[in-house]
Write an enzyme that holds these catalytic residues in place. Sequence first.
Site, PDB file in Angstrom:
ATOM      1  N   GLU A 147       0.837  -1.211   0.000  1.00 52.62           N
ATOM      2  CA  GLU A 147       0.000   0.000   0.000  1.00 52.62           C
ATOM      3  C   GLU A 147       0.869   1.257   0.000  1.00 52.62           C
ATOM      4  OE1 GLU A 147      -2.352  -1.497   3.391  1.00 52.62           O
ATOM      5  OE2 GLU A 147      -4.109  -1.112   2.146  1.00 52.62           O
TER       6      GLU A 147
ATOM      7  N   GLU B  41      -3.976  -9.525   3.807  1.00 45.24           N
ATOM      8  CA  GLU B  41      -4.728  -9.216   5.025  1.00 45.24           C
ATOM      9  C   GLU B  41      -5.870 -10.180   5.284  1.00 45.24           C
ATOM     10  OE1 GLU B  41      -3.485  -7.084   2.904  1.00 45.24           O
ATOM     11  OE2 GLU B  41      -2.771  -5.264   3.909  1.00 45.24           O
TER      12      GLU B  41
HETATM   13  C1  3H9 Z   1      -1.500  -4.958   7.183  1.00 42.88           C
HETATM   14  O1  3H9 Z   1      -0.544  -4.673   6.516  1.00 42.88           O
HETATM   15  C2  3H9 Z   1      -2.646  -4.049   7.456  1.00 42.88           C
HETATM   16  C3  3H9 Z   1      -2.701  -2.890   6.508  1.00 42.88           C
HETATM   17  O2  3H9 Z   1      -3.383  -3.268   5.320  1.00 42.88           O
HETATM   18  C4  3H9 Z   1      -3.550  -1.763   7.091  1.00 42.88           C
HETATM   19  C5  3H9 Z   1      -2.925  -0.956   8.135  1.00 42.88           C
HETATM   20  C6  3H9 Z   1      -3.783   0.252   8.543  1.00 42.88           C
HETATM   21  N1  3H9 Z   1       5.075  -7.450  11.088  1.00 42.88           N
HETATM   22  O3  3H9 Z   1       6.921 -16.016   8.355  1.00 42.88           O
HETATM   23  P1  3H9 Z   1       8.327 -15.971   8.797  1.00 42.88           P
HETATM   24  C7  3H9 Z   1       7.892 -11.703  11.478  1.00 42.88           C
HETATM   25  S1  3H9 Z   1      -1.612  -6.434   7.936  1.00 42.88           S
HETATM   26  C8  3H9 Z   1       5.965  -7.822  12.023  1.00 42.88           C
HETATM   27  O4  3H9 Z   1       8.859 -17.064   9.644  1.00 42.88           O
HETATM   28  P2  3H9 Z   1       9.223 -16.058   6.048  1.00 42.88           P
HETATM   29  C9  3H9 Z   1       7.463 -13.029  12.014  1.00 42.88           C
HETATM   30  O5  3H9 Z   1       6.696 -12.895  13.188  1.00 42.88           O
HETATM   31  C10 3H9 Z   1      -0.103  -7.200   7.646  1.00 42.88           C
HETATM   32  N2  3H9 Z   1       6.622  -8.994  12.022  1.00 42.88           N
HETATM   33  O6  3H9 Z   1       9.358 -15.739   7.589  1.00 42.88           O
HETATM   34  C11 3H9 Z   1       8.803 -13.715  12.231  1.00 42.88           C
HETATM   35  O7  3H9 Z   1       9.346 -13.210  13.429  1.00 42.88           O
HETATM   36  P3  3H9 Z   1      10.334 -14.085  14.325  1.00 42.88           P
HETATM   37  C12 3H9 Z   1      -0.087  -7.834   6.321  1.00 42.88           C
HETATM   38  C13 3H9 Z   1       6.372  -9.810  10.992  1.00 42.88           C
HETATM   39  O8  3H9 Z   1      10.466 -15.594   5.426  1.00 42.88           O
HETATM   40  C14 3H9 Z   1       9.644 -13.186  11.076  1.00 42.88           C
HETATM   41  O9  3H9 Z   1       8.962 -12.018  10.618  1.00 42.88           O
HETATM   42  N3  3H9 Z   1       1.120  -8.582   6.184  1.00 42.88           N
HETATM   43  C15 3H9 Z   1       5.462  -9.480   9.976  1.00 42.88           C
HETATM   44  O10 3H9 Z   1       8.776 -17.465   5.874  1.00 42.88           O
HETATM   45  C16 3H9 Z   1       9.802 -14.154   9.949  1.00 42.88           C
HETATM   46  O11 3H9 Z   1       8.513 -14.590   9.546  1.00 42.88           O
HETATM   47  C17 3H9 Z   1       1.143  -9.907   6.400  1.00 42.88           C
HETATM   48  O12 3H9 Z   1       0.145 -10.512   6.710  1.00 42.88           O
HETATM   49  C18 3H9 Z   1       4.811  -8.225  10.045  1.00 42.88           C
HETATM   50  N4  3H9 Z   1       3.930  -7.823   9.115  1.00 42.88           N
HETATM   51  O13 3H9 Z   1       8.011 -15.164   5.519  1.00 42.88           O
HETATM   52  C19 3H9 Z   1       2.461 -10.549   6.180  1.00 42.88           C
HETATM   53  N5  3H9 Z   1       5.416 -10.496   9.095  1.00 42.88           N
HETATM   54  O14 3H9 Z   1      11.520 -14.361  13.446  1.00 42.88           O
HETATM   55  C20 3H9 Z   1       2.563 -11.790   6.988  1.00 42.88           C
HETATM   56  C21 3H9 Z   1       6.292 -11.421   9.553  1.00 42.88           C
HETATM   57  O15 3H9 Z   1      10.603 -13.221  15.491  1.00 42.88           O
HETATM   58  N6  3H9 Z   1       3.904 -12.324   6.912  1.00 42.88           N
HETATM   59  N7  3H9 Z   1       6.860 -11.021  10.696  1.00 42.88           N
HETATM   60  O16 3H9 Z   1       9.550 -15.317  14.638  1.00 42.88           O
HETATM   61  C22 3H9 Z   1       4.247 -13.276   6.034  1.00 42.88           C
HETATM   62  O17 3H9 Z   1       3.477 -13.683   5.205  1.00 42.88           O
HETATM   63  C23 3H9 Z   1       5.630 -13.822   6.146  1.00 42.88           C
HETATM   64  O18 3H9 Z   1       6.070 -13.629   7.457  1.00 42.88           O
HETATM   65  C24 3H9 Z   1       6.659 -13.201   5.188  1.00 42.88           C
HETATM   66  C25 3H9 Z   1       8.069 -13.756   5.550  1.00 42.88           C
HETATM   67  C26 3H9 Z   1       6.323 -13.599   3.760  1.00 42.88           C
HETATM   68  C27 3H9 Z   1       6.697 -11.686   5.304  1.00 42.88           C
END
Ligand code: 3H9
Length: 692
Positions: free
Chosen positions: A105, A125
Amino acid sequence: MTAEYKVNGAVAVITLTNPPVNGLGHSTRAGIVDGMKKALADDAVKAIVITGAGKAFSGGADIREFNKPEAFAEPTLHSVIRVVESSEKPVVAAIHSVAMGGGLELALGCHYRVAVPGAQIALPEVKLGILPGAGGTQRLPRVVGLEMALNMIVSGTPVMSEKLAKTKLFDQMIDGDLMEGAIAFANRVADARPLPKVRDIKIDYPNYEGFLQFSRNTVKAMAGPYPAPLKCVEAVAAAVTQKFDEGIKTERELFLELVQTPESKSLRHAFFAERAASKIPDVPADTPMREIKSAAVIGAGTMGGGIAMNFANAGIPVKILEMKQEALDRGLATIRKNYENTMKKGKLTQEKFDQRLGLITSTLNYEDIGQADIVVEAVFEEMGVKETVFKRLDEVMKPGAILASNTSTLNVDKIASFTKRPQDVIGLHFFSPANVMRLLEIVRGEKTGKDVLATSMALSKKIKKVGVVSGVCDGFIGNRMIEQYSRQAGFLLEEGCTPEQVDKAVEKFGFAMGPFRMGDLAGNDIGWAIRKRRYVEKPDITYSKTADLLCEMGRYGQKTSAGWYDYKPGDRKPYPSQLVNDMIIKHSADLGIERRKISDEEIVERLVFALVNEGAKILEEGIALRASDIDMVYLTGYGFPVFRGGPMFYADTVGLPNVVMAMEKYARGRHGEAWKPAPLLARLAAEGKTFN
Ligand code: 3H9
């Protein structure tokens, strides 16, 4: 602030520096605005590039801030995007690795976007039960088109950047160094005016009403109990039917509605629970690990075969050992058939099929597996058999090999004591079908080495499982709890239910399968064998005899075409069985029980609260490290409805005092002793606290 500002000639570069994935938390948002202000105030700066350090452009809103005041503190993501979009100097997003959610975004608020191939682009999301809340539903359709955007937003699935190269999302794909390319691009557009804004693009889609109506119908049919997917369609519809600023307002309202739903709270809990499960307090992330380059599996039965497939799928060569050639041939044929079925469904290429089968070899000889880095035993669930196997493994396995047992109930410490290297022994409890189910219970014995634990955890990720650590106890986390659930299911039969009624009530609650259909699938003889052991070891535990009577009738489930239900040959559909229902009614009469009508609510409460009470004991004893680990076990191994977040999270939502109150009511009924609240549950309820 977790964003860095640097100037490179006429181009200012704002780099997000909030590991692990540059989540747009408050300090990062503030850092971006700060960088923008500096760049706008500096006459030498003609253009601005925004990028992310490390392994992501940005993973989106910082989910660690959800439910905290920082999430709503200024500058919000909306404000950040407003500053970027209204900037008088061009802003270029330089995208690599991951641009998701709020990260995408933010990029859509920039005037230009450049990217390297291989970056994952998504608005995921919906998977957290919400929708993109910072303009994603309004801007994405304007650059990739209505259909593509709707698909991406409703599914949340990432699309690789190169697939979007021809859309208006990207102004240039960069093959070489991203920053070099991005800065060169920024210099090129430094004087371009007016600055392009995604919000100004018109969505051109004749007959959009027809498409939107079709989407509403399809999504409604597929969304099940989840409210977010349909709201996503509504938000995207607003991008076509409303002016941009109105559409943003609609998106905001829908977003705020969804954030409050129990479904979204549960999905967010599950997301964190999955990541928390990999953290073991006394095994830090830098614990040295052993190398796993080859594996062996003892036993070519359903379990052994499934486990071997996991290794092959992850590219790890695996040797299966059996006692008899016949059993080996049968096991290998089943593996081949499983892969063939996957190929028929179009989910496996011929090349991968050949590659995976090529990684699986077999032997009848223990000496042949001695050099494997890990061996997983999946033989008959009986301590004497395990003893023979582990003594043999101790003789043949090379020093440093991990010796794992797939036991589902037996004492891992005892198993380890059969070897002279208990530090190398661990429980790796796979769930059937082992090549499909995501759960891997990792059972830590008293002497299991920390490096063995850390390696097993890393291995679970490599083979795409959710590893959850359990201490040693009878049944570990999952099966110890399910026993209490099954006991209640049996008592319900004696008191007035049919198997069908119990299954339907639990399935309506959201379980993938009720206890009786599950018993028929797994084999009722397995529970029978466990109860026979219990009758000797723990004679004071009471069970309904109905399940024993069923097994005495030879009704082991689908494999005998008869169990709690009747089955037709070649058909897995359960048909209520008059014979079984008569047996149950007669059994109630023999016990002198007057059968009564039992509500679905009582069925669900008794089954689920029985899980919760045992879960509380498991937590207090330290068998599980945290309540969310128990939730993870049930979400990934036992078909507990994800939209309810797992048994412990569900109990928190119901309110622990209410759970205790219901238990007190059931304590006044038959087998009241089962309903004594676990001390931890009673204490948390009295203090008004929660498990999670
Ligand atoms: C949003 O954006 C709302 C907006 O539209 C509106 C706002 C007003 N933040 O999965 P992994 C951490 S909603 C903080 O094992 P990978 C995760 O906890 C958000 N931390 O790695 C982990 O921490 P730790 C929409 C995050 O390489 C580490 O990163 N976004 C976030 O297999 C590694 O994660 C999503 O839903 C975050 N947003 O995959 C994205 N995301 O090492 C969700 C991850 O301490 N995330 N962490 O355990 C994913 O799909 C995967 O984590 C990603 C990396 C592809 C990013």
